[in-house]
Design an enzyme around this catalytic site. Structure first.
Site, PDB file in Angstrom:
ATOM      1  N   SER A 131      15.594  20.323 -16.450  1.00 51.54           N
ATOM      2  CA  SER A 131      14.512  21.344 -16.675  1.00 51.54           C
ATOM      3  C   SER A 131      15.020  22.611 -17.565  1.00 51.54           C
ATOM      4  O   SER A 131      16.084  22.891 -17.155  1.00 51.54           O
ATOM      5  CB  SER A 131      13.868  21.706 -15.408  1.00 51.54           C
ATOM      6  OG  SER A 131      13.117  22.658 -15.764  1.00 51.54           O
ATOM      7  N   HIS A 159       0.895  -1.345   0.026  1.00 56.18           N
ATOM      8  CA  HIS A 159       0.035   0.064   0.066  1.00 56.18           C
ATOM      9  C   HIS A 159       0.906   1.214   0.001  1.00 56.18           C
ATOM     10  O   HIS A 159       0.298   2.213   0.413  1.00 56.18           O
ATOM     11  CB  HIS A 159      -0.916   0.045   1.178  1.00 56.18           C
ATOM     12  CG  HIS A 159      -1.691  -1.230   1.473  1.00 56.18           C
ATOM     13  ND1 HIS A 159      -2.763  -1.387   0.824  1.00 56.18           N
ATOM     14  CD2 HIS A 159      -1.193  -2.425   1.954  1.00 56.18           C
ATOM     15  CE1 HIS A 159      -3.329  -2.775   1.209  1.00 56.18           C
ATOM     16  NE2 HIS A 159      -2.500  -3.289   1.991  1.00 56.18           N
ATOM     17  N   GLU A 216      10.367   7.311 -16.877  1.00 57.61           N
ATOM     18  CA  GLU A 216       8.862   7.868 -17.144  1.00 57.61           C
ATOM     19  C   GLU A 216       8.694   7.771 -18.473  1.00 57.61           C
ATOM     20  O   GLU A 216       7.460   7.312 -18.879  1.00 57.61           O
ATOM     21  CB  GLU A 216       9.111   9.512 -16.827  1.00 57.61           C
ATOM     22  CG  GLU A 216       9.420   9.604 -15.306  1.00 57.61           C
ATOM     23  CD  GLU A 216       9.401  11.255 -15.065  1.00 57.61           C
ATOM     24  OE1 GLU A 216       8.679  11.658 -14.281  1.00 57.61           O
ATOM     25  OE2 GLU A 216      10.295  11.843 -15.791  1.00 57.61           O
ATOM     26  N   LYS A 264      16.899  20.990 -11.229  1.00 53.58           N
ATOM     27  CA  LYS A 264      16.304  19.508 -11.409  1.00 53.58           C
ATOM     28  C   LYS A 264      16.943  18.377 -12.087  1.00 53.58           C
ATOM     29  O   LYS A 264      18.020  18.705 -12.691  1.00 53.58           O
ATOM     30  CB  LYS A 264      15.056  19.754 -12.281  1.00 53.58           C
ATOM     31  CG  LYS A 264      13.999  20.430 -11.812  1.00 53.58           C
ATOM     32  CD  LYS A 264      13.197  19.781 -10.555  1.00 53.58           C
ATOM     33  CE  LYS A 264      12.573  18.564 -10.872  1.00 53.58           C
ATOM     34  NZ  LYS A 264      11.157  18.654 -11.699  1.00 53.58           N
TER      35      LYS A 264
END
Ligand code: ARG
Length: 496
Positions: A281, A159, A294, A287
């Protein structure tokens, strides 16, 4: 375009609407089948020669033309923006330029329907090998991680809540296992589709007395000829199976990607992706984004969509061939290629992920992940598990109030809450002890994970050398000349 110029143009006088002419083309997709189509043309020409349609000399001319075209395309590439309607028309025209009317005679007793079905199976055999290699790459990367970190603790989650400590190695192998099943699914699909449609004609079979068994052998279809010409030209369940295996593989990769993306977050801080697979970024200079994983996670959706698209295309189609089936390639081929690319990127991302083992170990010891073990200790002292569960639940509440881990409860609290236990909680509840207890097969104990890593290394060797050796010698191949395992060659020897 004048229809009389098409290979099917005889009964048409009018011109094909230019927009429709473009619309109905499949060359932009089926140019990928060009070399398979040359193989099919050669095998069919040989079968025609055996049936007396070509003399030996004519066959020689056809063979030369095919070789020449293959060489030409190997050097210059296959055109994708040619006026030809599809790869079969393109091949016929190009062979015509090399061996004249003989090229037109190759189509004797054959249809593009059995031709495309055959080409596609030939091409898919190659692509499946590519997918198998990709799966092997990801599994090898995961096994590498497991070997390096078979005893390195990290938090385990259910979970997405910390649950019990596991080892980094155990987690890595958890992602290798499903991929091994995907590999089996692909092999299974490979064997099932390894039958030859050529010689099925447009739908009813060929009227030329070709030896279809010999033809299947010639094209290395271990399953022999397809047994029903309608089925051979109209069925695409093998494509659906392969797409399911791809969709499942991508689903598994997406879960791996998600885990590693989370691990790379500042919140978890368990790993850092190397520069080779990270991007920044355009706005925020600080970043460092896990884009490789992804994109893998994102592309999974497209492959799943392809499976639905193909199933929907095939659903309710009347027997036998319908032009709808041409769209199979634009659905299937990009999805397979995407899956193959994702496998390689995922392998790269795993290799480039560096675990912070110090932080992982520290976090494995936090958040009462040893509570189950405390309950088990109470069970060892004679307390029924359900009662032990309640006792430990209360002990956790108290530890939370005091801001300490269970093994750090002050002595007075410990004897009040856990009077049944005399043991050294520091030792018994240490991450090491918690891990070591889970030594049964399939568990996360370092010794068990180490053994699994060794088992996996054998599995990877088998995959690389062929498969489990069935004939007792040590070459990794079965020795059966009729074997159709993609890793074995014609003589049952493994590919080098
Ligand atoms: N390009 C077609 C396909 O991929 C080849 C078969 C065409 N057959 C036909 N009857 N028009 O399906």
């Amino acid at each position: 375009m004048s229809q009389s110029g098409q290979m099917w143009g005889g009964r048409f006088q009018g011109r094909l609407d230019p927009m429709f002419a473009e619309f109905q083309k499949s060359l932009p997709q089926d140019h990928l089948l060009a070399f398979a189509d040359l193989e099919t043309n050669l095998a069919w020409s040989e079968a025609l020669a055996q049936a007396g349609v070509f003399t030996d000399e004519e066959l020689e001319q056809v063979r030369d033309a095919i070789d020449d075209l293959a060489e030409h395309w190997a050097e210059h590439g296959v055109p994708t923006d040619d006026p030809a309607e599809d790869v079969h028309s393109l091949v016929e025209r190009e062979l015509g330029a090399r061996c004249g009317d003989l090229a037109k005679r190759i189509h004797t007793g054959r249809s593009r329907n059995d031709q495309v079905a055959t080409d596609l199976r030939l091409y898919l055999r190659e692509r499946i090998l590519g997918l198998l290699e990709g799966i092997q790459d990801v599994c090898a990367a995961l096994v590498g991680k497991a070997q390096a970190h078979f005893d390195a603790p990290m938090p385990g989650y259910t979970h997405l809540q910390r649950a019990q400590p596991i080892t980094i190695g155990h987690h890595a192998l958890a992602h290798a296992e499903p991929l091994a099943r995907d590999r089996e699914r692909l092999l299974d699909a490979y064997h099932r589709m390894n039958q030859c449609p050529l010689g099925s004609g447009a739908l009813a079979g060929t009227a030329v007395p070709v030896d279809r068994e010999a033809l299947a052998e010639q094209l290395d279809f271990a399953g022999g000829p397809c047994r029903n010409s309608l089925d051979a030209t109209a069925s695409r369940d093998h494509l659906c199976e392969i797409l399911f295996a791809c969709a499942m593989t991508m689903t598994h990769l997406s879960r791996l990607a998600e885990d590693y993306i989370f691990f790379a977050s500042q919140e978890a801080g368990f790993l850092r992706f190397g520069d080779a697979v990270s991007t920044g970024s355009s706005l925020m200079p600080q970043k460092r984004n896990p884009d490789a994983m992804e994109l893998v996670r994102g592309k999974a959706g497209r492959v799943q969509g392809a499976l639905m698209a193909l199933l929907s295309t095939v659903k309710g189609l009347p027997m036998a061939y319908n032009r709808d089936l041409q769209t199979d390639k634009e659905t299937l081929l990009p999805a397979m290629l995407e899956t193959e690319a994702c496998l390689h990127v995922a392998a790269m991302a795993v290799q480039n992920a560096e675990f912070d083992t110090v932080r992982c170990a520290a976090e494995a010891g936090k958040g009462y992940q040893n509570a189950t073990d405390l309950a088990d200790l109470l069970v060892g002292a004679g307390v029924p598990f359900r009662d032990a569960h309640g006792i430990v639940g209360r002990a956790v509440n108290r530890a939370v109030e005091l801001g300490v881990e269970l093994q750090n409860l002050p002595a007075a609290e410990q004897s009040a809450l856990l009077p049944q236990l005399q043991c050294d909680l520091h030792r018994e509840l240490s991450v090491r002890a918690v891990l070591d207890r889970r030594a049964a097969t399939g568990g996360t104990a370092p010794a068990r994970v180490k053994a699994e890593v060794e088992r996996w290394q054998h599995v990877l060797t088998d995959w690389a050398t062929g498969f489990e050796d069935d004939d007792g010698d040590d070459d990794g191949a079965c020795g059966d000349e009729a074997c159709d395992d993609p890793a074995c060659d014609d003589d049952g020897h493994r590919h080098s």
